[in-house]
Motif scaffolding. Structure first.
Motif, PDB file in Angstrom:
ATOM      1  N   HIS A 272       0.852  -1.190   0.000  1.00 57.37           N
ATOM      2  CA  HIS A 272       0.000   0.000   0.000  1.00 57.37           C
ATOM      3  C   HIS A 272       0.887   1.239   0.000  1.00 57.37           C
ATOM      4  CE1 HIS A 272      -2.742  -3.147   0.898  1.00 57.37           C
ATOM      5  NE2 HIS A 272      -2.318  -3.296   2.129  1.00 57.37           N
ATOM      6  N   HIS A 273       1.723   1.273  -1.016  1.00 55.65           N
ATOM      7  CA  HIS A 273       2.754   2.296  -1.163  1.00 55.65           C
ATOM      8  C   HIS A 273       2.219   3.693  -0.873  1.00 55.65           C
ATOM      9  CE1 HIS A 273       4.982   5.221  -3.728  1.00 55.65           C
ATOM     10  NE2 HIS A 273       6.025   4.595  -3.198  1.00 55.65           N
ATOM     11  N   ASN A 274       2.986   4.427  -0.112  1.00 54.15           N
ATOM     12  CA  ASN A 274       2.667   5.815   0.219  1.00 54.15           C
ATOM     13  C   ASN A 274       3.434   6.725  -0.740  1.00 54.15           C
ATOM     14  OD1 ASN A 274       2.047   8.245   1.444  1.00 54.15           O
ATOM     15  ND2 ASN A 274       3.045   7.772   3.388  1.00 54.15           N
ATOM     16  N   PRO A 275       2.752   7.459  -1.657  1.00 55.40           N
ATOM     17  CA  PRO A 275       1.329   7.806  -1.638  1.00 55.40           C
ATOM     18  C   PRO A 275       0.440   7.083  -2.640  1.00 55.40           C
ATOM     19  CG  PRO A 275       2.466   9.343  -3.035  1.00 55.40           C
ATOM     20  CD  PRO A 275       3.516   8.350  -2.578  1.00 55.40           C
ATOM     21  N   THR A 276       0.957   6.230  -3.513  1.00 60.66           N
ATOM     22  CA  THR A 276       0.172   5.751  -4.651  1.00 60.66           C
ATOM     23  C   THR A 276      -0.784   4.622  -4.303  1.00 60.66           C
ATOM     24  OG1 THR A 276       1.781   4.074  -5.324  1.00 60.66           O
ATOM     25  CG2 THR A 276       2.105   6.334  -6.170  1.00 60.66           C
ATOM     26  N   GLY A 277      -0.556   3.909  -3.191  1.00 60.03           N
ATOM     27  CA  GLY A 277      -1.392   2.779  -2.821  1.00 60.03           C
ATOM     28  C   GLY A 277      -1.016   1.476  -3.480  1.00 60.03           C
ATOM     29  N   GLY A 278       0.040   1.459  -4.304  1.00 56.74           N
ATOM     30  CA  GLY A 278       0.429   0.246  -5.016  1.00 56.74           C
ATOM     31  C   GLY A 278       0.919  -0.850  -4.097  1.00 56.74           C
ATOM     32  N   VAL A 279       0.793  -2.089  -4.548  1.00 51.31           N
ATOM     33  CA  VAL A 279       1.274  -3.267  -3.820  1.00 51.31           C
ATOM     34  C   VAL A 279       2.224  -4.029  -4.731  1.00 51.31           C
ATOM     35  CG1 VAL A 279       0.658  -5.461  -2.730  1.00 51.31           C
ATOM     36  CG2 VAL A 279      -0.808  -3.449  -2.400  1.00 51.31           C
ATOM     37  N   MET A 280       3.425  -4.294  -4.247  1.00 51.47           N
ATOM     38  CA  MET A 280       4.412  -5.046  -5.015  1.00 51.47           C
ATOM     39  C   MET A 280       4.029  -6.524  -5.029  1.00 51.47           C
ATOM     40  SD  MET A 280       8.546  -5.326  -4.299  1.00 51.47           S
ATOM     41  CE  MET A 280       8.849  -3.555  -4.411  1.00 51.47           C
ATOM     42  N   ASP A 281       4.009  -7.126  -6.210  1.00 51.19           N
ATOM     43  CA  ASP A 281       3.626  -8.532  -6.290  1.00 51.19           C
ATOM     44  C   ASP A 281       4.763  -9.435  -5.821  1.00 51.19           C
ATOM     45  OD1 ASP A 281       5.394  -9.153  -8.534  1.00 51.19           O
ATOM     46  OD2 ASP A 281       3.949  -8.166  -9.833  1.00 51.19           O
ATOM     47  N   ALA A 282       4.419 -10.691  -5.592  1.00 47.66           N
ATOM     48  CA  ALA A 282       5.378 -11.627  -5.006  1.00 47.66           C
ATOM     49  C   ALA A 282       6.601 -11.826  -5.887  1.00 47.66           C
ATOM     50  CB  ALA A 282       4.688 -12.960  -4.729  1.00 47.66           C
ATOM     51  N   GLU A 283       6.395 -11.962  -7.201  1.00 49.28           N
ATOM     52  CA  GLU A 283       7.523 -12.179  -8.106  1.00 49.28           C
ATOM     53  C   GLU A 283       8.497 -11.006  -8.057  1.00 49.28           C
ATOM     54  OE1 GLU A 283       8.366 -13.036 -12.875  1.00 49.28           O
ATOM     55  OE2 GLU A 283       6.335 -12.756 -12.124  1.00 49.28           O
ATOM     56  N   THR A 284       7.954  -9.792  -8.026  1.00 48.96           N
ATOM     57  CA  THR A 284       8.812  -8.609  -7.977  1.00 48.96           C
ATOM     58  C   THR A 284       9.578  -8.541  -6.667  1.00 48.96           C
ATOM     59  OG1 THR A 284       7.292  -7.405  -9.423  1.00 48.96           O
ATOM     60  CG2 THR A 284       8.831  -6.092  -8.133  1.00 48.96           C
ATOM     61  N   ARG A 285       8.957  -8.946  -5.570  1.00 49.94           N
ATOM     62  CA  ARG A 285       9.656  -8.941  -4.273  1.00 49.94           C
ATOM     63  C   ARG A 285      10.913  -9.813  -4.328  1.00 49.94           C
ATOM     64  NH1 ARG A 285       5.365  -7.692   0.272  1.00 49.94           N
ATOM     65  NH2 ARG A 285       3.775  -6.766  -1.057  1.00 49.94           N
ATOM     66  N   GLY A 286      10.764 -10.999  -4.877  1.00 46.50           N
ATOM     67  CA  GLY A 286      11.924 -11.870  -4.987  1.00 46.50           C
ATOM     68  C   GLY A 286      12.996 -11.284  -5.886  1.00 46.50           C
ATOM     69  N   ALA A 287      12.584 -10.669  -6.993  1.00 53.38           N
ATOM     70  CA  ALA A 287      13.547 -10.087  -7.926  1.00 53.38           C
ATOM     71  C   ALA A 287      14.253  -8.882  -7.332  1.00 53.38           C
ATOM     72  CB  ALA A 287      12.829  -9.693  -9.217  1.00 53.38           C
ATOM     73  N   VAL A 288      13.532  -8.076  -6.552  1.00 55.73           N
ATOM     74  CA  VAL A 288      14.135  -6.908  -5.897  1.00 55.73           C
ATOM     75  C   VAL A 288      15.192  -7.340  -4.892  1.00 55.73           C
ATOM     76  CG1 VAL A 288      13.620  -5.136  -4.169  1.00 55.73           C
ATOM     77  CG2 VAL A 288      12.262  -5.258  -6.264  1.00 55.73           C
ATOM     78  N   VAL A 289      14.880  -8.352  -4.099  1.00 60.31           N
ATOM     79  CA  VAL A 289      15.863  -8.848  -3.122  1.00 60.31           C
ATOM     80  C   VAL A 289      17.082  -9.423  -3.838  1.00 60.31           C
ATOM     81  CG1 VAL A 289      16.271 -10.593  -1.342  1.00 60.31           C
ATOM     82  CG2 VAL A 289      14.161  -9.258  -1.319  1.00 60.31           C
ATOM     83  N   ALA A 290      16.873 -10.155  -4.911  1.00 66.38           N
ATOM     84  CA  ALA A 290      17.996 -10.729  -5.664  1.00 66.38           C
ATOM     85  C   ALA A 290      18.879  -9.632  -6.248  1.00 66.38           C
ATOM     86  CB  ALA A 290      17.470 -11.641  -6.770  1.00 66.38           C
ATOM     87  N   ALA A 291      18.263  -8.568  -6.784  1.00 66.87           N
ATOM     88  CA  ALA A 291      19.044  -7.463  -7.347  1.00 66.87           C
ATOM     89  C   ALA A 291      19.842  -6.752  -6.265  1.00 66.87           C
ATOM     90  CB  ALA A 291      18.113  -6.479  -8.048  1.00 66.87           C
ATOM     91  N   ALA A 292      19.231  -6.528  -5.118  1.00 67.90           N
ATOM     92  CA  ALA A 292      19.946  -5.870  -4.019  1.00 67.90           C
ATOM     93  C   ALA A 292      21.117  -6.726  -3.549  1.00 67.90           C
ATOM     94  CB  ALA A 292      18.980  -5.600  -2.867  1.00 67.90           C
ATOM     95  N   ARG A 293      20.933  -8.049  -3.541  1.00 66.80           N
ATOM     96  CA  ARG A 293      22.024  -8.940  -3.127  1.00 66.80           C
ATOM     97  C   ARG A 293      23.173  -8.884  -4.132  1.00 66.80           C
ATOM     98  NH1 ARG A 293      19.615 -13.761  -3.572  1.00 66.80           N
ATOM     99  NH2 ARG A 293      18.564 -13.485  -1.581  1.00 66.80           N
ATOM    100  N   ARG A 294      22.836  -8.876  -5.421  1.00 66.46           N
ATOM    101  CA  ARG A 294      23.887  -8.833  -6.445  1.00 66.46           C
ATOM    102  C   ARG A 294      24.739  -7.579  -6.315  1.00 66.46           C
ATOM    103  NH1 ARG A 294      19.739 -10.334  -9.916  1.00 66.46           N
ATOM    104  NH2 ARG A 294      19.656  -8.234 -10.828  1.00 66.46           N
ATOM    105  N   HIS A 295      24.125  -6.472  -5.979  1.00 68.95           N
ATOM    106  CA  HIS A 295      24.843  -5.198  -5.900  1.00 68.95           C
ATOM    107  C   HIS A 295      25.219  -4.812  -4.469  1.00 68.95           C
ATOM    108  CE1 HIS A 295      24.217  -4.431 -10.165  1.00 68.95           C
ATOM    109  NE2 HIS A 295      22.970  -4.820 -10.018  1.00 68.95           N
ATOM    110  N   ALA A 296      24.975  -5.735  -3.526  1.00 65.41           N
ATOM    111  CA  ALA A 296      25.367  -5.539  -2.118  1.00 65.41           C
ATOM    112  C   ALA A 296      24.806  -4.236  -1.540  1.00 65.41           C
ATOM    113  CB  ALA A 296      26.889  -5.572  -1.980  1.00 65.41           C
TER     114      ALA A 296
END
Length: 501
Positions: A272-296
């Protein structure tokens, strides 16, 4: 390194822009202006050369050159000698000052601002009966804690255990020693920034985002790096508000921003992103964590609105995808301020033990511990939270739908998506007059936060966040005042805040 886009990345932002000649360059220039005004293209981004963009678009170089020249004349592009062309926004010669995003104070007959309706801050009133019971329970438990010193950097074990159990039930396996109690989630965020970022470091933020997150970065003498959220095509009228303007996180753009800017931290609001109200889907959550891990790059996940789903539960916490220990921890922020009441200044930070030790060491110099009595109140509230939330959700869903309908009747040229949770609407005014509207609304006893408060570089002049936290009769009064203020706004040149860089 500053943000920059190559030809293919820029085309991904632009979408379908075709044709040569006057119509082609005008369409290209207008598209860039639109992307800048609503924050999908960040100010201060280096754009590709004329030749590179022409090849990527499949148009003549003269078309791109004419569009770039048009954009430079309107103040939307600026050439830097020896370093290319960069996005910008025109500035008002008499800009409206950017005020801190701080609470207005009490409103109503007993408050300091009687008659003023505060729509600048999304914060519901407290459930009085539940607060009274929690206070009684906390006072009864207090004597057991008076025999000790009252200091604990991490917080009361009983409260940390309750928080850990709740996070585990949501899908983020947590032990009490992975939790630190703080004075709200904003305090937790500030502690993380102070411990993990140094002056001059870059911190990646969504564009738009929570205004106090932007202020926090600047107060730490760090540099905000905006990452634009993609927005589905908004409708030109309010008829299909449910589908207009929904946002999504572009994983490729996120990974590119991590690579190019090398930030010390990345701050995201996936639920429920502030301010847009968006919700990140499950697939994107996994991809975001993987990208953050790759770039430390450590992730700071603001989960304060997670429990305020109105239509359906959200996916598991982003931290549940962080199954590999390494140099990119996922730190989760939470609090009771949105689910219960803003006056409950108890929040928490969930993260790896090593990171919590580092944060605790930094905290010890000026904030020895959270107040014991307030922690006991929070513990009593957590025990009742699942019983409180169903009625809370029902009330907020009714207010959301009522506000959408009231806006559609009073201001049919505006549009807003129907968020699946959270506390506010992100309204597209379809005109760059947000700051002027805020000034006009104040004369009607209505306190608003202009769209540019939610971004960097002066974007979002065409947007307004409108909370639905008030009772429906107050919302009706607010919409009437809003419509009157909108009518009084000068329809001439748009009023813009000065860019914040």
């Amino acid at each position: 390194m500053e943000q920059q886009l190559n030809g293919s990345a820029f085309v991904r932002h632009l979408g379908a822009v075709t044709g040569n000649g006057r119509a082609g360059y005008a369409a290209l220039a207008d598209r860039v202006r639109t992307l800048l005004s609503d924050g999908r293209l960040a100010v201060g981004t280096r754009v590709p050369s004329e030749r590179e963009l022409a090849v990527a678009l499949g148009v003549g170089r003269g078309t791109v050159a004419a569009a770039y020249e048009d954009l430079r004349e309107s103040g939307h592009l600026a050439r830097r000698r020896g370093s290319g062309t960069w996005t910008a926004l025109p500035t008002d010669p008499s800009p409206t000052p950017v005020a801190p995003f701080a609470p207005l104070g009490a409103v109503g007959p007993s408050g300091s601002n009687p008659g003023v309706i505060d729509l600048a801050h999304a914060a519901p009133a407290a459930p009085a009966d539940v607060m009274a019971l929690a206070g009684q329970e906390a006072l009864a438990a207090l004597p057991d804690h008076l025999v000790g010193p009252g200091y604990d950097l991490l917080g009361l074990l009983a409260l940390r255990t309750a928080i850990a159990d709740r996070l585990t039930a949501q899908g983020l396996a947590t032990t009490p020693d992975e939790v630190m109690v703080t004075a709200g989630s904003q305090h937790a965020h500030a502690l993380v920034v102070r411990a993990l970022a140094r002056p001059g470091d870059r911190i990646l933020l969504e564009q738009p985002t929570y205004p106090n997150a932007i202020d926090l970065v600047r107060h730490a003498s760090a540099r905000p790096v905006p990452m634009a959220l993609d927005r589905d095509g908004a409708s030109g009228a309010t008829g299909d508000r449910d589908d207009a303007g929904r946002v999504r996180w572009d994983v490729a753009a996120f990974a590119s921003a991590l690579r190019d800017s090398a930030p010390a931290l990345a701050y995201l609001v996936p639920d429920h992103h502030n301010p847009t109200g968006g919700v990140m889907d499950a697939e994107t959550r996994g991809a975001v964590v993987a990208a953050a891990r790759r770039h430390a790059v450590p992730l700071v996940i603001d989960d304060c609105l997670r429990d305020l789903w109105l239509d359906e539960p959200v996916p598991p916490p982003v931290g549940s995808w962080a199954t590999v220990a390494g140099e990119a921890p996922v730190l989760t922020l939470g609090s009771l301020s949105k689910t219960i009441w803003g006056g409950v200044r108890i929040g928490w930070l969930r993260g790896p033990r090593a990171v919590l030790r580092r944060v605790a060491t930094s905290r010890a110099s000026d904030d020895i511990a959270s107040p014991v009595l307030e922690q006991l109140v929070a513990l009593a509230l957590l025990r009742r939270l699942d019983a409180v939330l169903p009625a809370r959700r029902t009330t907020m869903a009714a207010r959301r739908d009522h506000l959408l309908a009231a806006l559609a009747r009073a201001l049919p040229d505006w549009s807003a998506s129907r968020p699946s949770g959270g506390l506010s609407l992100w309204v597209d005014l379809h005109a760059p007059r947000s700051s002027g509207l805020v000034e006009a609304a104040a004369r009607h006893g209505l306190h608003l936060a202009a769209g540019p408060r939610f971004g960097t570089g002066g974007a979002f002049e065409g947007f307004l966040r409108v909370p639905y936290t008030h009772p429906v009769d107050v919302l009706d009064d607010a919409v009437a005042r809003l419509a009157a203020a909108w009518e009084s706004v000068d329809a001439g040149a748009p009023t813009m805040l000065s860019p914040v860089v």
